[in-house]
Write a protein that holds these residues in place. Sequence first.
Motif, PDB file in Angstrom:
ATOM      1  N   ALA A 223     -39.118  20.590 -67.828  1.00 18.92           N
ATOM      2  CA  ALA A 223     -40.342  19.789 -67.699  1.00 18.92           C
ATOM      3  C   ALA A 223     -40.222  18.634 -67.641  1.00 18.92           C
ATOM      4  O   ALA A 223     -40.715  17.015 -66.379  1.00 18.92           O
ATOM      5  N   GLU A 224     -39.940  18.329 -68.784  1.00 18.10           N
ATOM      6  CA  GLU A 224     -39.389  16.429 -69.820  1.00 18.10           C
ATOM      7  C   GLU A 224     -38.136  15.848 -69.179  1.00 18.10           C
ATOM      8  O   GLU A 224     -38.611  15.199 -68.752  1.00 18.10           O
ATOM      9  N   PHE A 225     -37.034  16.985 -69.164  1.00 17.87           N
ATOM     10  CA  PHE A 225     -35.797  16.409 -69.305  1.00 17.87           C
ATOM     11  C   PHE A 225     -35.498  16.718 -67.601  1.00 17.87           C
ATOM     12  O   PHE A 225     -34.755  16.364 -67.209  1.00 17.87           O
ATOM     13  N   GLY A 226     -35.731  17.607 -66.858  1.00 20.95           N
ATOM     14  CA  GLY A 226     -35.493  18.196 -65.716  1.00 20.95           C
ATOM     15  C   GLY A 226     -35.088  16.931 -64.181  1.00 20.95           C
ATOM     16  O   GLY A 226     -33.925  16.559 -64.301  1.00 20.95           O
ATOM     17  N   PRO A 227     -36.119  15.872 -64.365  1.00 20.96           N
ATOM     18  CA  PRO A 227     -35.449  14.838 -63.286  1.00 20.96           C
ATOM     19  C   PRO A 227     -34.910  13.520 -63.962  1.00 20.96           C
ATOM     20  O   PRO A 227     -34.659  13.316 -62.882  1.00 20.96           O
ATOM     21  N   GLY A 253     -19.005  20.532 -62.008  1.00 24.29           N
ATOM     22  CA  GLY A 253     -20.217  20.923 -61.403  1.00 24.29           C
ATOM     23  C   GLY A 253     -20.125  19.682 -60.046  1.00 24.29           C
ATOM     24  O   GLY A 253     -20.718  20.433 -59.524  1.00 24.29           O
ATOM     25  N   LEU A 254     -18.805  20.135 -60.128  1.00 22.11           N
ATOM     26  CA  LEU A 254     -18.801  18.985 -58.757  1.00 22.11           C
ATOM     27  C   LEU A 254     -19.756  17.927 -58.559  1.00 22.11           C
ATOM     28  O   LEU A 254     -19.852  18.027 -57.429  1.00 22.11           O
ATOM     29  N   ALA A 255     -20.137  17.118 -59.556  1.00 19.12           N
ATOM     30  CA  ALA A 255     -21.062  16.393 -59.211  1.00 19.12           C
ATOM     31  C   ALA A 255     -21.211  15.320 -57.444  1.00 19.12           C
ATOM     32  O   ALA A 255     -20.124  14.756 -58.284  1.00 19.12           O
ATOM     33  N   PRO A 256     -21.469  15.011 -56.914  1.00 17.96           N
ATOM     34  CA  PRO A 256     -21.360  13.761 -56.003  1.00 17.96           C
ATOM     35  C   PRO A 256     -21.436  12.006 -56.742  1.00 17.96           C
ATOM     36  O   PRO A 256     -21.570  11.692 -55.733  1.00 17.96           O
ATOM     37  N   THR A 257     -22.560  12.550 -56.813  1.00 25.29           N
ATOM     38  CA  THR A 257     -22.570  11.393 -57.575  1.00 25.29           C
ATOM     39  C   THR A 257     -23.075  10.573 -59.408  1.00 25.29           C
ATOM     40  O   THR A 257     -23.576  12.196 -59.879  1.00 25.29           O
ATOM     41  N   PRO A 258     -23.031  10.182 -59.924  1.00 32.77           N
ATOM     42  CA  PRO A 258     -23.630   9.985 -61.551  1.00 32.77           C
ATOM     43  C   PRO A 258     -25.292  10.240 -61.557  1.00 32.77           C
ATOM     44  O   PRO A 258     -25.856   9.906 -62.544  1.00 32.77           O
ATOM     45  N   ASP A 259     -25.950  10.000 -60.480  1.00 31.05           N
ATOM     46  CA  ASP A 259     -27.500   9.681 -60.186  1.00 31.05           C
ATOM     47  C   ASP A 259     -27.748  11.390 -60.396  1.00 31.05           C
ATOM     48  O   ASP A 259     -28.966  11.279 -60.676  1.00 31.05           O
ATOM     49  N   ILE A 260     -26.950  11.819 -60.264  1.00 32.23           N
ATOM     50  CA  ILE A 260     -27.548  13.499 -60.286  1.00 32.23           C
ATOM     51  C   ILE A 260     -28.187  14.090 -61.748  1.00 32.23           C
ATOM     52  O   ILE A 260     -28.483  13.239 -62.142  1.00 32.23           O
ATOM     53  N   SER A 261     -29.814  14.408 -61.077  1.00 30.90           N
ATOM     54  CA  SER A 261     -30.273  14.901 -62.456  1.00 30.90           C
ATOM     55  C   SER A 261     -30.354  16.330 -63.324  1.00 30.90           C
ATOM     56  O   SER A 261     -28.961  16.684 -62.710  1.00 30.90           O
ATOM     57  N   THR A 262     -30.902  16.387 -64.380  1.00 25.46           N
ATOM     58  CA  THR A 262     -30.039  17.747 -65.133  1.00 25.46           C
ATOM     59  C   THR A 262     -30.517  18.895 -64.587  1.00 25.46           C
ATOM     60  O   THR A 262     -29.447  19.089 -64.564  1.00 25.46           O
ATOM     61  N   LEU A 263     -31.587  19.326 -63.907  1.00 26.52           N
ATOM     62  CA  LEU A 263     -31.643  20.270 -63.590  1.00 26.52           C
ATOM     63  C   LEU A 263     -31.067  20.323 -62.197  1.00 26.52           C
ATOM     64  O   LEU A 263     -30.275  21.716 -62.357  1.00 26.52           O
TER      65      LEU A 263
END
Length: 619
Positions: A223-227, A253-263
């Motif tokens: 709840a604290e760090f997910g977003p 994770g193949l994340a498309p952007t560095p802005d991805i949230s922790t969750l």
Amino acid sequence: MAASVDTTLRRPSMAERRPSMAERRPSMNTRRPSVIPHLAGIEDPVFPSTPEDCDVLICGTGLVESILSAALSWAGTNVLHVDSNPYYGDTTATMTIEQIKAWCHNVNLNTPGFHGFAKALMYIPRPAKLNSRDYSIDLTPRLLFAKSDLLSLMVKSRVYRYLEFQSISNFHTFENDTFGKMSSSKEEIFTDQSLSLATKRSLMKLMKFVFEYDSEGNKQLMAEFGPTPFLKFVNDKYKLSDAQVNELCFTLGLAPTPDISTLAALARIRRYLISFNVYGSFPALYSKFGGPGELSQGFCRSAAVAGATYKLDSPIKSYDPSTQKVTFRDGTKVNVAEKVVCSASQAPEGAKNVPERKHQVNRLITIVERSCKEWFNEGESASVVVFPPKSLDSMNNYPVQVIIMGAGSGCCPAGQCIWYLSTIEKDQRGRKDLESALKKMEDSILRESEDGGFDVDLTEDDVIVRPDGSLSVINSVKLGKSFKEFAPKEKLTYLFKLMFTQFTSIDPLDSHTGAPSTTSFDDNGKNSIPGPDQGILYSQMPSTEISYDGVLAEVRALYTKIVGSDDDFFDVDFEDDDENSSPSGPPAGGVGAAAGLQDESAIIDEDGEEFKDEMDFEL
């Protein structure tokens, strides 16, 4: 308001109302046979005329529409499935070189049916070396994680029998002018001599947390760090280096952007880890001879067995919601009893309520005259390479993702390879990033090629002994040493280059979980601008994701809008003579085999010990 009144006046009374599709479903005693036989002839369907009536008309044979067609057909719906193109696949098609040439022409002319693409540039320096039919080129390349809803559906529906799958186990990260294979399994982390004990401990802690982040005990923490941004979370909590964070976030994770949230990042990393050892020591697969285009044809075949009618080269001109009549460009008409579903790329002329083209992905596809086997694991013909943000000379803001397909994939002749590069960076900046990544790949493959004149010997640090006594090369591609000072003695021969922009209405950060935006679907005129396509349900353009995640979520959303719920989505007992048979291809045990999922096999010992004795440290 007037349109709303007209619609109400046309609605039949309860006494004369036509039974809904759910009410018209065949009973268990009258349902169609559940065995899916091999189909012949669907590749080139020819019908003397368009049927006069259908329950649901689907326009576009992309992957989403093809799965929807099969689901509705097996549920007892009379489906007419058409495409404005003379081939299957629509925006997810797999094409020959000649088809690509025609496709580029239509994209640049902004021809109806091709509005989801722009700025197609093609370069063929040696046409004599290319036999068009020897190549299967994907417009929207994808890889399939072993633990995924789509693969489970293909096994259940027996659609996998129309396909041949091969494994992908090599995922490489480019960092500081070097390439390296990610240490993602327990044994690789234990034996990686480049990692300190403290780093190994932090990695193991994080990977263990990946499996537990959504548990009750971690609810307050998430709840604290997910977003919050994942890069900040993992740096603060686990003290990993930037290179290791990049490998976890952008390669696993193949994340498309560095802005991805922790969750979101944790969900993507877990997707990779839980896919290991489901069908073998690899996390992902791909379909031989083509990607989504092959899967689309597999589901179209299944739909045809269940009674769907197919007609290609049939663009729709208009839809009149008052009469529920569709007119095709050749003048033929069909009465649609229930719904019209249309690919956003095949909307009627003058359509007003098509999903917006909010996001884009820039793609660069090349065919190189090189086997590129140095990129692949033994017995495989494909791999993934990721360039994290700020790793290129162009100082890329977003990662560049690359899928490499060798001749063993059935997509190109022996001695050649197809590279699929993509980034969500826009316009010219994105194209610069792609060219910069291509140059790094060219340098690396020339340096490591078997006939490039640059020999590198493996050391004992590159090889581990597995529990069964077999040897495994950790750095299967010796690209982990810098080639900053390398001067190639030859040039890489390019046989084909294609660069284009692809549009989508799906946010890159939503494409993994994948529920489509329902406001982009027109439901009898609600949330839409009145136009000739009023009353049509639109599917989305393919997302920027290089996996198939999110595809089934969109299909279920469309199915629910048509039927009312997805409770009976593919609710058919697909019987088979050999329940233990498996799809063809190298995966041990086969995709169809009853291989149990071992969620934590990548990081937990079978006897329950979290770390080997020789690690000599505690959590």
